[in-house]
Design an enzyme around this catalytic site. Structure first.
Site, PDB file in Angstrom:
ATOM      1  N   HIS A  51      10.790  41.639  18.830  1.00 10.83           N
ATOM      2  CA  HIS A  51      11.558  40.816  17.886  1.00 10.83           C
ATOM      3  C   HIS A  51      12.943  40.462  18.397  1.00 10.83           C
ATOM      4  O   HIS A  51      13.701  39.780  17.709  1.00 10.83           O
ATOM      5  CB  HIS A  51      11.674  41.529  16.535  1.00 10.83           C
ATOM      6  CG  HIS A  51      10.450  41.382  15.689  1.00 10.83           C
ATOM      7  ND1 HIS A  51      10.162  40.236  14.981  1.00 10.83           N
ATOM      8  CD2 HIS A  51       9.416  42.228  15.465  1.00 10.83           C
ATOM      9  CE1 HIS A  51       9.015  40.392  14.351  1.00 10.83           C
ATOM     10  NE2 HIS A  51       8.537  41.579  14.627  1.00 10.83           N
ATOM     11  N   LYS A 110       6.197  35.695  19.291  1.00 11.55           N
ATOM     12  CA  LYS A 110       7.099  35.514  18.165  1.00 11.55           C
ATOM     13  C   LYS A 110       8.007  34.323  18.434  1.00 11.55           C
ATOM     14  O   LYS A 110       7.548  33.199  18.309  1.00 11.55           O
ATOM     15  CB  LYS A 110       7.800  36.829  17.879  1.00 11.55           C
ATOM     16  CG  LYS A 110       6.773  37.786  17.267  1.00 11.55           C
ATOM     17  CD  LYS A 110       7.122  39.222  17.191  1.00 11.55           C
ATOM     18  CE  LYS A 110       5.953  39.962  16.536  1.00 11.55           C
ATOM     19  NZ  LYS A 110       5.891  41.369  16.911  1.00 11.55           N
ATOM     20  N   SER A 156      10.699  46.060  13.539  1.00 11.66           N
ATOM     21  CA  SER A 156      10.020  44.901  12.968  1.00 11.66           C
ATOM     22  C   SER A 156       9.978  44.883  11.443  1.00 11.66           C
ATOM     23  O   SER A 156       9.868  43.823  10.853  1.00 11.66           O
ATOM     24  CB  SER A 156       8.608  44.807  13.529  1.00 11.66           C
ATOM     25  OG  SER A 156       7.917  46.021  13.347  1.00 11.66           O
TER      26      SER A 156
HETATM   27  C1  LIG Z   1       4.731  42.182  16.982  1.00 14.44           C
HETATM   28  C2  LIG Z   1       5.140  43.378  17.752  1.00 14.44           C
HETATM   29  C3  LIG Z   1       4.419  43.788  18.867  1.00 14.44           C
HETATM   30  C4  LIG Z   1       3.110  43.149  19.232  1.00 14.44           C
HETATM   31  O1  LIG Z   1       3.275  41.873  19.745  1.00 14.44           O
HETATM   32  P1  LIG Z   1       2.036  40.848  19.770  1.00 14.44           P
HETATM   33  O2  LIG Z   1       2.396  39.933  20.877  1.00 14.44           O
HETATM   34  O3  LIG Z   1       1.982  40.203  18.434  1.00 14.44           O
HETATM   35  O4  LIG Z   1       0.823  41.657  20.084  1.00 14.44           O
HETATM   36  C5  LIG Z   1       4.891  44.853  19.614  1.00 14.44           C
HETATM   37  N1  LIG Z   1       6.033  45.488  19.259  1.00 14.44           N
HETATM   38  C6  LIG Z   1       6.754  45.126  18.184  1.00 14.44           C
HETATM   39  C7  LIG Z   1       8.014  45.861  17.852  1.00 14.44           C
HETATM   40  C8  LIG Z   1       6.325  44.064  17.393  1.00 14.44           C
HETATM   41  O5  LIG Z   1       7.030  43.726  16.312  1.00 14.44           O
END
Ligand SMILES: *Cc1c(COP(=O)(O)O)cnc(C)c1O
Length: 405
Positions: free
Chosen positions: A216, A247, A188
């Site tokens: 992602h 996302k 990320s």
């Molecule tokens: C954003 C993210 C999460 C968490 O996801 P949310 O739905 O925002 O809680 C988990 N793993 C990775 C790699 C992320 O970038």
């Protein structure tokens, strides 16, 4: 007029730590979005080009998703009224899970409140104190927290270093505990892609469980955004696939895909599933509509990648350090501009904002000390003129504050 109660001395240590952040220049205020999340948005009352959101495909404000949410409120109300295991499982929850399982070509799926709870709830419930977790050093915080909660022994391998992972795996190969190899599909903060195929080979060789966090990669990599497992053609070789609905999908939530027994087990043991209320129907309906869009509007994903290639190429041409030694490390719409120093990074981010660009500075503890960066994320909805203007702001502002670029 009433006055707020003043702070008691009990929490003075927190104030001291905040003062420390202010001294280091990494203290921040939350930027507030007025209106909708878009390529050009209004934050703190100022219109800026937005390179900071995870709204990869413009789903946060897609008319079909808005409509689906509104209709679900009319049909089902605003809340489920209970956790899934007591009385809060709605037909629409089941429908979404079946849809995701079909999309991912797996036996079953369970949806959690967030990607964070999906990771933390899964890792912590499937392993115990006699087991081992092999985890990439840049894996997401939710994986790290899940690993800690499981009480399994954690072996951290160097970023994307499959040989190091094997070395660590060999050390514990004769121990009776189970072994779990876990990687982000897309990292990320750096935007590079995890070596899912090679780690899956390792898992096969040593009989380890293979898990990938595709937060992602969901909606971004693979056919119609099916994720990194599809990208690497590793179908059937990854036991546990996590994805987000927060996302590219544009709403909120996380899911786990895998065998029927894995999902059944999580429904009986994953603590966020057992002890935290399920999604409101509007969120679930939004997600169902979003998966339909991934199939019916694949041109959004193509535009995302076109924009990504263009933006990355131009950033490199301007001489910014976008990570990697000979070739850029990032292969995805996430492109970091590595600055190093935390204070300078935050100053740069503020100057960019003043010049009309929202590009968030990220410093310790979100990334390692000395690796502070501006993180940029491209979306399918940015127009070429918007991207060009963003590049111009980056170039001019970097010169102005003395960052080589
Ligand atoms: C954003 C993210 C999460 C968490 O996801 P949310 O739905 O925002 O809680 C988990 N793993 C990775 C790699 C992320 O970038």
């Amino acid at each position: 007029m009433t006055t707020a109660l003043s702070a008691r001395p009990q929490l003075r240590h927190l104030t001291a730590q905040l003062d420390e952040l202010k001294r280091k220049g990494t203290y921040f205020h939350l930027r507030v979005l007025n209106g909708v999340q878009e390529p050009v948005s209004v934050y703190d009352g100022k219109q800026v080009i937005n390179l900071a959101s995870n709204n990869y495909l413009g789903f946060c404000n897609h008319p079909k998703l808005r409509e689906a949410a509104i209709q679900a409120i009319k049909d089902y109300g605003v809340g489920p009224g209970a956790v899934r295991t007591i009385a809060g499982t709605m037909k629409i929850h089941m429908e979404l899970e079946e849809k995701i399982a079909r999309f991912k070509n797996v036996e079953a799926c369970v949806v959690f409140q967030s990607g964070f709870t999906a990771n933390a709830g899964t890792v912590s419930s499937i392993l115990g104190k006699d087991d081992f977790i092999l985890s990439d050093e840049l894996n997401h915080a939710s994986i790290i927290d899940g690993a800690r909660l499981s009480r399994a022994k954690i072996k951290v391998f160097r970023h994307k270093d499959v040989d190091h992972a094997e070395e660590l795996l060999k050390e514990v190969a004769n121990e009776p505990g189970r072994k779990l190899i876990i990687t982000d599909g897309v990292f990320s903060m750096d935007g590079d892609i995890g070596p899912v195929d090679k780690l899956a080979d390792l898992a096969d060789k040593y009989g380890a469980i293979m898990m990938v966090d595709d937060a992602h990669a969901s909606g971004v990599l693979g056919r119609n955004g099916r994720g990194s497992i599809d990208h690497f053609n590793c179908h059937g070789r990854v036991d546990i696939q996590v994805g987000t609905l927060s996302k590219a999908i544009g709403a909120i939530g996380g899911y786990v895909c895998g065998s029927k027994d894995l999902i059944d087990y999580l429904c009986h043991r994953a603590r966020p599933f057992l002890f935290s209320t399920s999604h409101p129907p509007s969120v679930t309906a939004t997600c169902i509509a979003a998966f339909d869009l991934l199939e019916s509007e694949p041109e959004r994903i193509e535009r995302l990648w076109d924009n990504t290639r263009y933006f990355k190429g131009e950033l490199g041409r301007l001489g910014f350090n976008i990570g990697g030694v000979t070739t850029p490390a990032s292969e995805t719409p996430i492109t970091p501009i590595i600055i190093g120093d935390g204070r300078l990074t935050m100053d740069f981010s503020r100057a960019l904002f003043d010049a009309g660009l929202m590009a968030t500075g990220i410093a310790f503890p979100t990334v390692a000390e000395g690796k502070a960066r501006i993180r940029t994320i491209m979306t399918s909805e940015h127009t070429r003129p918007q991207i060009d203007q963003a590049l111009e702001i980056l170039e001019k502002t970097a010169k102005k504050i003395g960052i080589s670029g």
